[in-house]
Each structure stands twice: as C-alpha cells, then as structure tokens.
Design a protein around this motif. Structure first.
Motif, PDB file in Angstrom:
ATOM      1  N   SER A  19      44.662  41.686  39.456  1.00 47.21           N
ATOM      2  CA  SER A  19      43.580  40.957  38.803  1.00 47.21           C
ATOM      3  C   SER A  19      42.357  40.483  39.409  1.00 47.21           C
ATOM      4  CB  SER A  19      44.634  39.417  38.354  1.00 47.21           C
ATOM      5  OG  SER A  19      43.720  38.757  37.926  1.00 47.21           O
ATOM      6  N   THR A  21      41.135  42.852  41.323  1.00 44.73           N
ATOM      7  CA  THR A  21      40.650  44.154  41.247  1.00 44.73           C
ATOM      8  C   THR A  21      39.724  44.337  39.780  1.00 44.73           C
ATOM      9  OG1 THR A  21      41.938  45.310  42.492  1.00 44.73           O
ATOM     10  CG2 THR A  21      40.583  46.808  41.335  1.00 44.73           C
ATOM     11  N   ALA A  22      40.464  43.930  38.808  1.00 46.43           N
ATOM     12  CA  ALA A  22      39.829  43.808  37.522  1.00 46.43           C
ATOM     13  C   ALA A  22      38.591  42.879  37.548  1.00 46.43           C
ATOM     14  CB  ALA A  22      40.827  43.459  36.549  1.00 46.43           C
ATOM     15  N   GLU A  23      38.874  41.602  38.003  1.00 40.60           N
ATOM     16  CA  GLU A  23      37.713  40.595  38.226  1.00 40.60           C
ATOM     17  C   GLU A  23      36.403  41.400  38.975  1.00 40.60           C
ATOM     18  OE1 GLU A  23      36.854  36.261  40.034  1.00 40.60           O
ATOM     19  OE2 GLU A  23      38.756  37.159  39.826  1.00 40.60           O
ATOM     20  N   GLY A  24      36.652  42.176  40.024  1.00 42.29           N
ATOM     21  CA  GLY A  24      35.561  42.550  40.727  1.00 42.29           C
ATOM     22  C   GLY A  24      34.991  43.678  39.942  1.00 42.29           C
ATOM     23  N   CYS A  25      35.869  44.560  39.283  1.00 41.70           N
ATOM     24  CA  CYS A  25      35.054  45.462  38.141  1.00 41.70           C
ATOM     25  C   CYS A  25      34.171  45.024  37.166  1.00 41.70           C
ATOM     26  CB  CYS A  25      36.106  46.382  37.575  1.00 41.70           C
ATOM     27  SG  CYS A  25      36.785  47.621  38.612  1.00 41.70           S
ATOM     28  N   ALA A  26      34.768  43.725  36.596  1.00 37.94           N
ATOM     29  CA  ALA A  26      33.985  43.301  35.496  1.00 37.94           C
ATOM     30  C   ALA A  26      32.775  42.617  36.057  1.00 37.94           C
ATOM     31  CB  ALA A  26      34.708  42.001  35.014  1.00 37.94           C
ATOM     32  N   ASN A  27      32.720  42.033  37.175  1.00 35.91           N
ATOM     33  CA  ASN A  27      31.654  41.300  37.862  1.00 35.91           C
ATOM     34  C   ASN A  27      30.391  42.525  37.997  1.00 35.91           C
ATOM     35  OD1 ASN A  27      32.471  38.719  37.765  1.00 35.91           O
ATOM     36  ND2 ASN A  27      33.235  38.911  39.939  1.00 35.91           N
ATOM     37  N   SER A  28      31.017  43.593  38.554  1.00 40.21           N
ATOM     38  CA  SER A  28      30.244  44.909  38.820  1.00 40.21           C
ATOM     39  C   SER A  28      29.483  45.287  37.567  1.00 40.21           C
ATOM     40  CB  SER A  28      31.022  45.935  39.702  1.00 40.21           C
ATOM     41  OG  SER A  28      30.181  47.119  39.579  1.00 40.21           O
ATOM     42  N   ASN A  29      30.293  45.494  36.620  1.00 38.95           N
ATOM     43  CA  ASN A  29      29.807  45.838  35.238  1.00 38.95           C
ATOM     44  C   ASN A  29      28.629  44.794  34.912  1.00 38.95           C
ATOM     45  OD1 ASN A  29      31.370  48.153  35.169  1.00 38.95           O
ATOM     46  ND2 ASN A  29      32.971  47.028  33.743  1.00 38.95           N
ATOM     47  N   ASP A  32      25.560  45.475  36.921  1.00 34.94           N
ATOM     48  CA  ASP A  32      24.942  46.458  36.394  1.00 34.94           C
ATOM     49  C   ASP A  32      23.955  46.331  35.006  1.00 34.94           C
ATOM     50  OD1 ASP A  32      25.818  47.943  38.377  1.00 34.94           O
ATOM     51  OD2 ASP A  32      27.357  48.789  37.455  1.00 34.94           O
TER      52      ASP A  32
END
Length: 63
Positions: A19, A21-29, A32
């Motif tokens: 969860s 990791t998914a949150e970090g990816c969403a924040n990164s997206n 961007d």
C-alpha cells in the motif's frame, strides 16, 4: 496467514508495504503530471506573448 506462509505463497511484502509503495507511485505520477502541466503553461505563456501575424492572401491563392 503468517509471514512464512505469505513468502511461500509468492508474496514478498506485507500488504501495508504494498500500500505504501502504491501510494508512493501515485504521488510520483502526480508530481510528474504537475511538472508537465507547468511546462505546458510556460509554453502557452510564450505563445501568448508572440504577436499574431496575418497570412498574406497571395499565399492562400492556389493559382
């Protein structure tokens, strides 16, 4: 299911880690996307600062 059962089932991370990791990816997206929008805003600002030059009618005449 215990940690050792989760590892034997193919999961290497607990759900809470996934969860995060998914949150970090969403924040990164989102970061961007915000950077792309900022770049687009700069491009639009530069285009808006340029005067619109009329096209001569002779350039439009196909004959």
């Amino acid at each position: 299911m215990h940690d050792n059962e989760a590892k034997s089932a193919g999961r290497s991370e607990p759900a809470s880690d996934l969860s995060a990791t998914a949150e970090g990816c969403a924040n990164s997206n989102l970061l961007d996307f915000a950077a792309q929008l900022a770049g687009l805003a700069e491009d639009l600002k530069a285009l808006a600062a340029r005067p619109i030059e009329p096209i001569p009618l002779a350039a439009l005449d196909p004959f």
